[in-house]
Scaffold this motif. Structure first.
Motif, PDB file in Angstrom:
ATOM      1  N   ALA A 185     -10.780  71.341  41.589  1.00  0.00           N
ATOM      2  CA  ALA A 185     -11.714  71.360  40.462  1.00  0.00           C
ATOM      3  C   ALA A 185     -11.232  70.460  39.336  1.00  0.00           C
ATOM      4  CB  ALA A 185     -11.885  72.789  39.959  1.00  0.00           C
ATOM      5  N   SER A 186      -9.954  70.566  38.999  1.00  0.00           N
ATOM      6  CA  SER A 186      -9.410  69.765  37.901  1.00  0.00           C
ATOM      7  C   SER A 186      -9.523  68.274  38.205  1.00  0.00           C
ATOM      8  CB  SER A 186      -7.946  70.142  37.651  1.00  0.00           C
ATOM      9  OG  SER A 186      -7.836  71.515  37.299  1.00  0.00           O
ATOM     10  N   GLY A 187      -9.266  67.896  39.460  1.00  0.00           N
ATOM     11  CA  GLY A 187      -9.398  66.498  39.837  1.00  0.00           C
ATOM     12  C   GLY A 187     -10.825  66.000  39.714  1.00  0.00           C
ATOM     13  N   ALA A 188     -11.790  66.810  40.154  1.00  0.00           N
ATOM     14  CA  ALA A 188     -13.198  66.416  40.063  1.00  0.00           C
ATOM     15  C   ALA A 188     -13.640  66.268  38.610  1.00  0.00           C
ATOM     16  CB  ALA A 188     -14.073  67.448  40.783  1.00  0.00           C
ATOM     17  N   ILE A 189     -13.170  67.168  37.749  1.00  0.00           N
ATOM     18  CA  ILE A 189     -13.596  67.124  36.349  1.00  0.00           C
ATOM     19  C   ILE A 189     -12.985  65.925  35.635  1.00  0.00           C
ATOM     20  CG2 ILE A 189     -13.503  68.386  34.158  1.00  0.00           C
ATOM     21  CD1 ILE A 189     -13.689  70.977  35.858  1.00  0.00           C
ATOM     22  N   VAL A 190     -11.791  65.506  36.020  1.00  0.00           N
ATOM     23  CA  VAL A 190     -11.223  64.259  35.486  1.00  0.00           C
ATOM     24  C   VAL A 190     -12.181  63.095  35.757  1.00  0.00           C
ATOM     25  CG1 VAL A 190      -9.400  62.544  35.844  1.00  0.00           C
ATOM     26  CG2 VAL A 190      -8.795  64.937  35.545  1.00  0.00           C
ATOM     27  N   VAL A 191     -12.690  63.025  36.982  1.00  0.00           N
ATOM     28  CA  VAL A 191     -13.635  61.965  37.337  1.00  0.00           C
ATOM     29  C   VAL A 191     -14.920  62.090  36.519  1.00  0.00           C
ATOM     30  CG1 VAL A 191     -15.046  61.010  39.209  1.00  0.00           C
ATOM     31  CG2 VAL A 191     -12.694  61.745  39.662  1.00  0.00           C
ATOM     32  N   GLY A 192     -15.420  63.315  36.343  1.00  0.00           N
ATOM     33  CA  GLY A 192     -16.652  63.536  35.602  1.00  0.00           C
ATOM     34  C   GLY A 192     -16.570  63.070  34.161  1.00  0.00           C
ATOM     35  N   TRP A 193     -15.470  63.378  33.481  1.00  0.00           N
ATOM     36  CA  TRP A 193     -15.335  62.949  32.083  1.00  0.00           C
ATOM     37  C   TRP A 193     -15.132  61.441  31.977  1.00  0.00           C
ATOM     38  CZ3 TRP A 193     -17.553  65.694  28.824  1.00  0.00           C
ATOM     39  CH2 TRP A 193     -17.489  67.096  28.834  1.00  0.00           C
TER      40      TRP A 193
ATOM     41  N   TRP B 220     -29.537  58.191  33.337  1.00  0.00           N
ATOM     42  CA  TRP B 220     -29.090  58.347  34.720  1.00  0.00           C
ATOM     43  C   TRP B 220     -27.576  58.420  34.827  1.00  0.00           C
ATOM     44  CZ3 TRP B 220     -32.304  60.193  37.990  1.00  0.00           C
ATOM     45  CH2 TRP B 220     -33.680  59.941  37.860  1.00  0.00           C
ATOM     46  N   SER B 221     -26.881  57.674  33.984  1.00  0.00           N
ATOM     47  CA  SER B 221     -25.417  57.753  34.014  1.00  0.00           C
ATOM     48  C   SER B 221     -24.935  59.094  33.470  1.00  0.00           C
ATOM     49  CB  SER B 221     -24.796  56.598  33.231  1.00  0.00           C
ATOM     50  OG  SER B 221     -25.322  56.506  31.929  1.00  0.00           O
ATOM     51  N   VAL B 222     -25.662  59.645  32.487  1.00  0.00           N
ATOM     52  CA  VAL B 222     -25.343  60.988  31.995  1.00  0.00           C
ATOM     53  C   VAL B 222     -25.555  62.013  33.103  1.00  0.00           C
ATOM     54  CG1 VAL B 222     -26.135  62.831  30.443  1.00  0.00           C
ATOM     55  CG2 VAL B 222     -25.750  60.539  29.549  1.00  0.00           C
ATOM     56  N   LEU B 223     -26.657  61.890  33.848  1.00  0.00           N
ATOM     57  CA  LEU B 223     -26.928  62.832  34.939  1.00  0.00           C
ATOM     58  C   LEU B 223     -25.871  62.742  36.033  1.00  0.00           C
ATOM     59  CD1 LEU B 223     -30.808  62.535  35.304  1.00  0.00           C
ATOM     60  CD2 LEU B 223     -29.507  64.384  34.240  1.00  0.00           C
ATOM     61  N   ALA B 224     -25.393  61.524  36.311  1.00  0.00           N
ATOM     62  CA  ALA B 224     -24.331  61.373  37.314  1.00  0.00           C
ATOM     63  C   ALA B 224     -23.057  62.086  36.865  1.00  0.00           C
ATOM     64  CB  ALA B 224     -24.052  59.890  37.559  1.00  0.00           C
ATOM     65  N   ALA B 225     -22.709  61.904  35.580  1.00  0.00           N
ATOM     66  CA  ALA B 225     -21.522  62.578  35.051  1.00  0.00           C
ATOM     67  C   ALA B 225     -21.700  64.091  35.086  1.00  0.00           C
ATOM     68  CB  ALA B 225     -21.253  62.104  33.621  1.00  0.00           C
ATOM     69  N   GLU B 226     -22.888  64.573  34.718  1.00  0.00           N
ATOM     70  CA  GLU B 226     -23.156  66.007  34.725  1.00  0.00           C
ATOM     71  C   GLU B 226     -23.061  66.577  36.140  1.00  0.00           C
ATOM     72  OE1 GLU B 226     -23.883  68.172  32.289  1.00  0.00           O
ATOM     73  OE2 GLU B 226     -24.140  66.878  30.555  1.00  0.00           O
ATOM     74  N   LEU B 227     -23.501  65.808  37.127  1.00  0.00           N
ATOM     75  CA  LEU B 227     -23.448  66.279  38.506  1.00  0.00           C
ATOM     76  C   LEU B 227     -22.001  66.461  38.969  1.00  0.00           C
ATOM     77  CD1 LEU B 227     -24.855  66.952  41.179  1.00  0.00           C
ATOM     78  CD2 LEU B 227     -24.807  64.504  41.729  1.00  0.00           C
ATOM     79  N   VAL B 228     -21.146  65.481  38.676  1.00  0.00           N
ATOM     80  CA  VAL B 228     -19.737  65.581  39.074  1.00  0.00           C
ATOM     81  C   VAL B 228     -19.053  66.729  38.322  1.00  0.00           C
ATOM     82  CG1 VAL B 228     -17.521  64.382  39.141  1.00  0.00           C
ATOM     83  CG2 VAL B 228     -19.618  63.143  39.669  1.00  0.00           C
ATOM     84  N   LEU B 229     -19.352  66.848  37.023  1.00  0.00           N
ATOM     85  CA  LEU B 229     -18.784  67.959  36.253  1.00  0.00           C
ATOM     86  C   LEU B 229     -19.284  69.296  36.794  1.00  0.00           C
ATOM     87  CD1 LEU B 229     -19.048  66.582  32.595  1.00  0.00           C
ATOM     88  CD2 LEU B 229     -16.967  66.888  33.946  1.00  0.00           C
ATOM     89  N   GLY B 230     -20.541  69.338  37.202  1.00  0.00           N
ATOM     90  CA  GLY B 230     -21.073  70.571  37.767  1.00  0.00           C
ATOM     91  C   GLY B 230     -20.319  71.004  39.004  1.00  0.00           C
ATOM     92  N   VAL B 231     -19.998  70.042  39.877  1.00  0.00           N
ATOM     93  CA  VAL B 231     -19.224  70.355  41.077  1.00  0.00           C
ATOM     94  C   VAL B 231     -17.852  70.892  40.680  1.00  0.00           C
ATOM     95  CG1 VAL B 231     -18.121  69.381  43.127  1.00  0.00           C
ATOM     96  CG2 VAL B 231     -20.427  68.668  42.495  1.00  0.00           C
ATOM     97  N   GLY B 232     -17.194  70.216  39.719  1.00  0.00           N
ATOM     98  CA  GLY B 232     -15.860  70.637  39.307  1.00  0.00           C
ATOM     99  C   GLY B 232     -15.838  72.005  38.665  1.00  0.00           C
ATOM    100  N   PHE B 233     -16.749  72.234  37.721  1.00  0.00           N
ATOM    101  CA  PHE B 233     -16.758  73.524  37.034  1.00  0.00           C
ATOM    102  C   PHE B 233     -17.172  74.659  37.966  1.00  0.00           C
ATOM    103  CE2 PHE B 233     -16.883  70.978  33.069  1.00  0.00           C
ATOM    104  CZ  PHE B 233     -15.840  71.599  32.414  1.00  0.00           C
TER     105      PHE B 233
ATOM    106  N   TRP C 181      -8.015  66.992  30.634  1.00  0.00           N
ATOM    107  CA  TRP C 181      -8.158  67.427  32.016  1.00  0.00           C
ATOM    108  C   TRP C 181      -7.072  66.865  32.923  1.00  0.00           C
ATOM    109  CZ3 TRP C 181     -10.319  71.305  34.377  1.00  0.00           C
ATOM    110  CH2 TRP C 181     -11.260  72.049  33.675  1.00  0.00           C
ATOM    111  N   VAL C 182      -6.475  65.745  32.540  1.00  0.00           N
ATOM    112  CA  VAL C 182      -5.297  65.271  33.264  1.00  0.00           C
ATOM    113  C   VAL C 182      -4.162  66.283  33.097  1.00  0.00           C
ATOM    114  CG1 VAL C 182      -3.519  63.470  33.354  1.00  0.00           C
ATOM    115  CG2 VAL C 182      -5.939  62.836  33.153  1.00  0.00           C
ATOM    116  N   VAL C 183      -4.004  66.809  31.862  1.00  0.00           N
ATOM    117  CA  VAL C 183      -3.001  67.852  31.615  1.00  0.00           C
ATOM    118  C   VAL C 183      -3.349  69.116  32.395  1.00  0.00           C
ATOM    119  CG1 VAL C 183      -1.960  69.334  29.849  1.00  0.00           C
ATOM    120  CG2 VAL C 183      -2.421  66.929  29.346  1.00  0.00           C
ATOM    121  N   ALA C 184      -4.631  69.501  32.417  1.00  0.00           N
ATOM    122  CA  ALA C 184      -5.059  70.693  33.156  1.00  0.00           C
ATOM    123  C   ALA C 184      -4.757  70.548  34.647  1.00  0.00           C
ATOM    124  CB  ALA C 184      -6.557  70.933  32.947  1.00  0.00           C
ATOM    125  N   LEU C 185      -4.924  69.359  35.177  1.00  0.00           N
ATOM    126  CA  LEU C 185      -4.590  69.112  36.580  1.00  0.00           C
ATOM    127  C   LEU C 185      -3.097  69.335  36.830  1.00  0.00           C
ATOM    128  CD1 LEU C 185      -5.240  68.129  39.437  1.00  0.00           C
ATOM    129  CD2 LEU C 185      -5.062  65.778  38.600  1.00  0.00           C
ATOM    130  N   GLY C 186      -2.266  68.873  35.886  1.00  0.00           N
ATOM    131  CA  GLY C 186      -0.825  69.093  36.018  1.00  0.00           C
ATOM    132  C   GLY C 186      -0.462  70.572  36.006  1.00  0.00           C
TER     133      GLY C 186
END
Length: 398
Positions: free
Chosen positions: A76-84, A94-107, A172-177
């Protein structure tokens, strides 16, 4: 100290770091000013975010139960890093929706995994009874962190509209650690040959065969919805009433701090008032919060929103402890994710309607209607909860 013994503190730290949501307070400004959204589009984007979480919510909880809660938090932490990272680069809808989709998967992967790991870690140490206390600490740490971030949000946005997103990426990089340092408990995932059948059985048991678990889930959903619906309206509500834009960050911070206070006093309220008394207090806070927001035309009318944020912190540790206690051992994260799915699905239905209503009729008429609906749903949910509790007590005596 073993890795499992460290888990409660590490989970609190992970929750605090990932809750330092620098963009949250300025999202309405960013969406409307930088991206060019209307209020209806803004609420629809949030509904899309909720939908993206909802689509993955229950499967992700099931995956967490099968793979292990620690692994789920790392993924999850890795996916949310990508989302942000995507959000920091967003230039249009559309770029906002793409970011929201990746964040949705992570959260969605976080949902259920953190609470499940906390419960199992405490139970492995013989401290299961401390879950409400630790969950309250976890939520308090998260809300204090969120409030501190909100205090800086307006300043950061004024310096550079992308700066809050860059700092969120660093968090979120810190959260991943931190997630990588968590220890997995000794709970062995159950062997499952038919995963789809198992998922259907979990849903059937939680929503049809277990009235006690169903009632707890429904109460959690209704209270969460009551606190969440006005969240994305408050920045516009306050500024339209005459509040300065500079108040938005502190307003969001106070909202987070009142949630933290509610979480801190939740366990004590449960001891003094009992579960039913605490739930009725939460009902009163819902009614007073919406009524005050709907009636007030003063620049400080947004303070009634803090009653809802305090209610949010007050109910969560107690109801989530009940949820963890009632959920099957092998499917704990799945049950939490199912409840989160129900909440997200409800917001997908109501969020765009609320946004459209505000665009057409203004904030106060919509808050009147939303408040009446939330109070009615809360009354029904408390009644079902009490009926389920009485039925369980009768079965225990028999």
């Amino acid at each position: 100290m073993s890795s499992v013994q460290r888990n409660p503190w590490l989970i609190c730290a992970h929750h605090a770091v990932h809750s330092a949501m620098f963009p949250t307070a300025i999202f309405p400004l960013f969406w409307t000013r930088d991206i060019g959204m209307s209020v209806a589009t803004m609420m629809s984007v949030q509904a899309f975010f909720s939908l993206s979480i909802a689509l993955f919510e229950f499967p992700s909880g099931y995956i967490a139960d099968r793979l292990g809660h620690r692994r789920a938090l790392v993924l999850a932490s890795g996916a949310i890093v990508v989302g942000w990272a995507l959000y920091a680069l967003a230039r249009g809808l559309w770029s906002v929706l793409a970011a929201e989709l990746v964040l949705g998967v992570g959260f969605s992967l976080v949902s259920g995994a953190d609470a499940g790991l906390l419960y199992d870690s405490l139970r492995e140490q013989g401290k299961e009874h401390e879950f409400a206390r630790w969950y309250g600490r976890m939520r308090s740490a998260a809300q204090i962190s969120s409030g501190a971030a909100a205090l800086l949000a307006g300043f950061l946005y004024a310096r550079w509209s992308r700066l809050p997103f860059v700092l969120e990426l660093a968090c979120w990089v810190v959260a991943l650690g931190i997630a990588l340092r968590l220890g997995e408990t000794r709970r062995a995932p159950a062997r499952v040959d038919d995963h789809l059948g198992r998922m259907r059985a979990i849903v059937r048991d939680a929503l049809l065969r277990r009235p006690d678990l169903r009632a707890v889930m429904l109460l959690s959903v209704v209270f969460a919805l009551a606190a969440y619906l006005p969240t994305w309206l408050m920045a516009l509500y306050a500024t339209e009433a005459g509040a300065d834009v500079a108040w938005i960050g502190p307003m969001w911070a106070v909202a987070s701090f009142t949630t933290a206070i509610g979480a801190m006093v939740s366990e004590g309220a449960g001891r003094r008032l009992g579960m039913t008394g605490t739930l009725l207090a939460c009902l009163a806070l819902v009614a007073a919060g919406y009524l005050g927001l709907a009636l007030s035309h003063h620049a400080l009318g947004f303070v009634f929103y803090f009653l809802l944020t305090f209610m949010r912190g007050l109910h969560m540790p107690l109801l989530h402890h009940e949820e963890q206690r009632l959920a099957p051992d092998d499917d704990r994260a799945s049950c939490v994710s199912l409840r989160s799915f129900l909440f997200r699905a409800a917001f997908v239905l109501l969020g765009p309607v609320v946004g459209l209503g505000v665009d057409r009729h203004g904030h106060r008429p919509v808050l009147w209607v939303a408040g009446a609906l939330m109070v009615a749903l809360t009354l029904v949910s408390i009644g079902l909860f009490r009926a389920a509790a009485r039925s369980s007590a009768q079965v225990d005596r028999a």
